[in-house]
Write a protein that holds these residues in place. Structure first.
Motif, PDB file in Angstrom:
ATOM      1  N   ILE A 421      -8.919  47.131  36.097  1.00 23.93           N
ATOM      2  CA  ILE A 421      -9.161  45.690  35.996  1.00 23.93           C
ATOM      3  C   ILE A 421      -8.480  45.102  34.756  1.00 23.93           C
ATOM      4  O   ILE A 421      -8.033  45.835  33.876  1.00 23.93           O
ATOM      5  N   VAL A 422      -8.421  43.776  34.725  1.00 22.46           N
ATOM      6  CA  VAL A 422      -7.952  43.066  33.542  1.00 22.46           C
ATOM      7  C   VAL A 422      -9.102  42.236  33.030  1.00 22.46           C
ATOM      8  O   VAL A 422      -9.654  41.425  33.767  1.00 22.46           O
ATOM      9  N   ASN A 423      -9.522  42.458  31.784  1.00 19.01           N
ATOM     10  CA  ASN A 423     -10.630  41.671  31.253  1.00 19.01           C
ATOM     11  C   ASN A 423     -10.216  40.844  30.033  1.00 19.01           C
ATOM     12  O   ASN A 423     -10.804  40.920  28.985  1.00 19.01           O
ATOM     13  N   ARG A 424      -9.170  40.068  30.221  1.00 20.78           N
ATOM     14  CA  ARG A 424      -8.725  39.191  29.137  1.00 20.78           C
ATOM     15  C   ARG A 424      -9.727  38.045  28.934  1.00 20.78           C
ATOM     16  O   ARG A 424     -10.037  37.681  27.824  1.00 20.78           O
ATOM     17  N   CYS A 425     -10.164  37.466  30.056  1.00 23.48           N
ATOM     18  CA  CYS A 425     -11.104  36.355  29.968  1.00 23.48           C
ATOM     19  C   CYS A 425     -12.383  36.739  30.716  1.00 23.48           C
ATOM     20  O   CYS A 425     -12.520  37.865  31.169  1.00 23.48           O
ATOM     21  N   MET A 426     -13.280  35.808  30.845  1.00 26.20           N
ATOM     22  CA  MET A 426     -14.534  36.121  31.526  1.00 26.20           C
ATOM     23  C   MET A 426     -14.351  36.339  33.025  1.00 26.20           C
ATOM     24  O   MET A 426     -15.211  36.904  33.676  1.00 26.20           O
ATOM     25  N   HIS A 427     -13.174  35.916  33.558  1.00 29.79           N
ATOM     26  CA  HIS A 427     -12.944  36.075  35.001  1.00 29.79           C
ATOM     27  C   HIS A 427     -12.246  37.397  35.266  1.00 29.79           C
ATOM     28  O   HIS A 427     -11.017  37.456  35.316  1.00 29.79           O
ATOM     29  N   ILE A 428     -13.072  38.432  35.392  1.00 29.79           N
ATOM     30  CA  ILE A 428     -12.493  39.765  35.563  1.00 29.79           C
ATOM     31  C   ILE A 428     -11.804  39.873  36.927  1.00 29.79           C
ATOM     32  O   ILE A 428     -12.318  39.389  37.936  1.00 29.79           O
ATOM     33  N   MET A 429     -10.619  40.465  36.928  1.00 35.15           N
ATOM     34  CA  MET A 429      -9.851  40.596  38.175  1.00 35.15           C
ATOM     35  C   MET A 429      -9.316  42.009  38.317  1.00 35.15           C
ATOM     36  O   MET A 429      -9.134  42.713  37.333  1.00 35.15           O
ATOM     37  N   ASN A 447     -10.432  26.245  34.480  1.00 34.54           N
ATOM     38  CA  ASN A 447     -11.615  26.598  33.713  1.00 34.54           C
ATOM     39  C   ASN A 447     -11.303  27.704  32.706  1.00 34.54           C
ATOM     40  O   ASN A 447     -12.203  28.260  32.098  1.00 34.54           O
ATOM     41  N   CYS A 448     -10.026  28.040  32.591  1.00 27.96           N
ATOM     42  CA  CYS A 448      -9.679  29.196  31.762  1.00 27.96           C
ATOM     43  C   CYS A 448      -8.436  28.866  30.944  1.00 27.96           C
ATOM     44  O   CYS A 448      -7.459  28.342  31.470  1.00 27.96           O
ATOM     45  N   LYS A 449      -8.526  29.153  29.659  1.00 26.88           N
ATOM     46  CA  LYS A 449      -7.394  28.836  28.787  1.00 26.88           C
ATOM     47  C   LYS A 449      -6.607  30.081  28.380  1.00 26.88           C
ATOM     48  O   LYS A 449      -5.434  30.002  28.040  1.00 26.88           O
ATOM     49  N   ASP A 450      -7.293  31.227  28.351  1.00 33.17           N
ATOM     50  CA  ASP A 450      -6.671  32.412  27.748  1.00 33.17           C
ATOM     51  C   ASP A 450      -6.114  33.408  28.759  1.00 33.17           C
ATOM     52  O   ASP A 450      -5.408  34.325  28.379  1.00 33.17           O
ATOM     53  N   GLY A 451      -6.483  33.227  30.025  1.00 35.05           N
ATOM     54  CA  GLY A 451      -6.180  34.271  30.995  1.00 35.05           C
ATOM     55  C   GLY A 451      -4.736  34.329  31.438  1.00 35.05           C
ATOM     56  O   GLY A 451      -4.414  34.095  32.604  1.00 35.05           O
TER      57      GLY A 451
END
Ligand SMILES: [Zn+2]
Ligand SMILES: [Zn+2]
Length: 787
Positions: A421-429, A447-451
């Motif tokens: 997975i990628v957990n850069r932001c709260m939206h794990i993918m 809703n995401c600035k860092d991803g």
């Protein structure tokens, strides 16, 4: 018999030269000379025997045994010429001579001494011979030059009946020191002995090259001397002091010999310290006295001049190392400055074809530099960032406490423990989904600035976008190229007079005839000033031209030109100060300019130029300073160290320095300018009134695309969830930056968009946005703000 004769002859010759050869024990490189026009270099050599006296050999013997290496490469014998130097030739730099003449010597003797000292002056530089007389009192030391010497003639004509011998010796030895002579008050004079400070100052240049010559005779001393023989000897043997070598020329004129005088002279010419030992040379014949004096100063001179033709395709840029081998044994080595890094030597007359090929190669080098910068900015940097990202945020999924079930934000399937997975932001993918979504979070932009992950856009690499993103870098490199071309046309330095003024004020060795680095300093400072003016001017010109100003009328163009001139002058002033620092750093005994002495100049230039770029522009100070410093340093190292590898095309290092500095500065400005560009939308009415939406992060930012859509669906960057009317379409409006015009644009995708509360805009027809424009979507009024 006849056939044997040549053999015997050559054997004898070989033997003689062998005998002579054994007389040589060291070779000193004393000085160098090279003209700005010719392409030959002359090295002045002192060939010494085991007694540290000039070896008794001639030029042809030297030619047979001597090999001189330049930077490790032997100078071929057919390209060299060796001359023996005789009297009237030069004395190495750094010598300080204090000549003391006894007024009791008969007039005819003093006449000849006057002539002999005149000879000494012919072969020394103009600030190193000091003359004084003693008799019934001790005279002040005075500097003598070729010009003022005739005015001393009448002083030789004074006579004295008695002399204060120890006072004179003490005073003259004391003058080589600063405030270390307790008895100086007791020196016999009418109104107190005034030391000549110039002797002390000059003697510091080379402590082993301080010499005192005394001409005296054996006449009577006064009954009581304020300073005694023992006090003189004690002073001379003090190891903490700077004491010159003493050569005493005693002239026995038949007036009787005071034994004290002879004993004193023997003692003070042979003090305990071997390095302070001179010679006591008495004679009853004034001709011999003069001969002894001439020999004594000739011993200090160069005795050979080694001239050689430099290779046709070699250019000299600063440090050159010489080593002398005598019968394959190293006998001496020295480093000299020949030419400077900024201005290579010699300047050769160039044919048109050379000229054309030079500029073609320069163009090619510039293109390669642009490619290199693009490679760094578009491949290496993203690659590195991507790698860091991968290490940090690519993980295996671990079950979380308080989370029953984790759904991938892209494929909407459950994420199982152990899934990549990628957990850069709260939206794990899922890692796979992350890649499929173009290396960014599914929510990125809404809703995401860092991803988002930097990645190399191989497809986009060869598109116009790349050129656009690297535009400022390319502009900087081109400004560097233009500066370099003009620098070349101006002959690498146009401020000779100003440079000479700076060097004469700040570099302590001013004499041009002998030694020193005056020529190199002037060339260097002149180059500095030219580089400062050109680079700062042209860089300011391009960066200011592309900096924010939309409308370019003659007024704003004139402003740009004016501020660029200011930048140019600031750059030049910075390099002038750098040149002063260089001169101050150079200690007079140096034979070459070490590379790092130029660092302050380049750093100062870069700081001042960067700061000058931020005057009356939107270029941010921090990035200009940092980018300027880094690129100036890289350019500097390329300039100073490519000299080692590029011997044939010396001008290339200078070109590289110019384009690297320009490109680096441009690259540093472009990254920050992207962040600095601020486009906002402000909501003017309704529940969200007053909210500022930064839209610049979607427009123009690398990787984030160049598009902002406003509408009702999730796919829009700005989803109008607050809008209750049903007048808003799924995608109602699109904003983007037109890069060719550097202009923010708006394109209505549906009807009913009111622009500036007047006109309703046609669908799909882009319109340019200016600061404070408003537009209505549904019931919401947006205002466009540009900082
Ligand atoms: Zn997924
Ligand atoms: Zn996210």
């Amino acid at each position: 018999m006849n056939r044997l004769k040549p053999l015997v002859l050559s054997l004898t010759l070989a033997l003689t030269s062998l005998v002579y050869a054994q007389d040589v024990s060291s070779i000193q490189f004393c000085d160098k000379q090279y003209g700005m026009e010719s392409d030959s270099i002359t090295l002045f050599l002192k060939v010494l025997n085991s007694n540290n006296k000039p070896a008794n050999i001639n030029a042809s013997i030297l030619k047979d045994h001597l090999q001189v290496f330049e930077d490790g490469v032997v100078i071929p014998s057919e390209k060299q010429e060796i001359r023996q130097l005789f009297s009237g030739q030069r004395i190495p730099p750094g010598y300080t001579f204090s000549v003391l003449v006894d007024l009791c010597i008969p007039e005819s003797g003093k006449d000849q001494i006057y002539e002999a000292i005149g000879n000494l002056l012919e072969s020394t530089s103009d600030s190193c011979v000091f003359l004084s007389f003693f008799g019934e009192e001790v005279g002040k030391s005075q500097i003598v030059t070729k010009e003022n010497y005739p005015s001393f003639k009448k002083m030789f004509m004074h006579t004295a009946e008695e002399k204060y011998f120890y006072s004179a010796l003490y005073a003259k030895l004391a003058e080589f020191n600063w405030l270390n002579a307790p008895l100086i008050e007791s020196v016999m004079t009418e109104d107190g002995y005034a030391t000549e400070d110039a002797i002390f100052v000059h003697s510091r240049e080379a402590l082993d090259k301080n010499i005192m010559f005394i001409f005296t005779e054996g006449n009577i001393l006064p009954q009581i001397e304020p300073i005694s023989f023992h006090e003189v000897v004690e002073f001379q043997n003090d190891t903490t002091l700077n004491i010159p070598k003493v050569y005493a020329f005693f002239y026995d004129a038949g007036n009787g010999i005071d034994e004290d005088v002879e004993l004193t002279l023997r003692t003070i010419t042979q003090p305990r310290l071997a390095t302070r030992q001179g010679a006591y040379l008495p004679s009853d014949n004034i001709q011999n006295v003069i001969k002894n004096f001439k020999e004594a100063f000739q011993n200090e001179m160069y005795n050979f001049a080694f001239t050689y033709q430099v290779p046709e395709d070699k250019s000299y840029k600063g440090r050159v190392q010489y080593e002398a081998f005598w019968n394959d044994k190293s006998f001496g080595t020295e480093v000299f400055s020949i030419g400077t890094e900024e201005n290579e030597w010699p300047k050769r007359i160039q044919h048109t074809s050379d000229w054309v090929s030079k500029y073609l190669i320069a163009l090619l080098v510039t293109l390669l530099t642009i490619l290199f910068f693009i490679l760094v900015m578009k491949v290496l940097v993203p690659c590195f960032k991507s790698l860091l990202f991968r290490i940090k945020y690519y993980n295996k999924y671990k079950p979380e406490a308080n989370v029953q079930k984790r759904i991938c934000h892209y494929c909407r399937r459950e994420i199982l423990p152990g899934d990549p997975i990628v957990n850069r932001c709260m939206h794990i993918m899922h890692t796979q989904c992350w890649k499929e979504n173009g290396f960014k979070c599914a929510e990125y932009g809404q809703n995401c600035k860092d991803g988002i992950q930097d990645h190399i856009d191989w497809k986009g690499l060869f598109s116009k976008n790349t050129l656009r993103d690297c535009f400022q870098t390319i502009a900087g490199i081109c400004a560097g190229l233009v500066s370099w071309i003009i620098y070349n046309l101006l002959g690498n330095g146009t401020f000779g007079a100003l440079a000479r003024g700076i060097v004469n004020t700040f570099y302590s060795k001013k004499d041009e005839l002998v030694g020193g680095l005056t020529t190199e300093c002037i060339t260097k400072v002149s180059s500095f000033l030219t580089i400062g003016l050109l680079l700062a001017f042209f860089l300011s010109l391009v960066f200011r031209y592309f900096d924010g100003v939309r409308k370019k009328d003659w007024k704003s163009l004139l402003k740009i030109l004016g501020w660029s001139l200011v930048s140019g002058i600031i750059g030049m002033a910075a390099f002038a100060v750098g040149g002063m620092i260089l001169c101050l750093l150079l200690s007079p005994s140096d034979t070459y300019i070490p590379w790092f002495y130029s660092i302050p100049a380049y750093l100062l230039f870069s700081i001042c130029t960067s700061l000058s770029l931020t005057i009356k522009s939107t270029i941010p100070t921090k990035s200009a300073l940092l980018g300027g410093l880094i690129s100036a340093l890289i350019g500097f190292f390329v300039l100073y160290f490519s000299a080692i590898t590029i011997a044939r095309r010396g001008w290339m290092s200078m070109l590289l320095d110019f384009v690297i500095y320009g490109g680096g500065l441009g690259a540093s400005l472009v990254t920050v300018r992207m962040l600095a560009e601020k486009y906002f939308l402000v909501i003017k009415n309704g529940v969200k009134a007053g909210q500022r939406i930064p839209i610049h992060k979607w427009m123009n930012a690398s990787g984030g695309g160049n598009k902002v859509t406003i509408g009702m669906t999730e796919r829009c960057e700005i989803q109008m969830t607050w809008e209750k009317s049903n007048k808003v379409a799924k995608e109602h409006i699109q904003l983007y930056v037109d890069h060719t015009r550097s202009q923010a644009m708006m394109k209505p995708l549906a009807t009913n968009v009111v622009f500036n509360s007047r006109a309703e805009l046609p669908v799909n027809k882009p319109i340019a946005l200016s600061n404070n424009d408003t537009f209505t979507v549904g019931d919401t009024i947006f205002q466009y703000i540009e900082n």
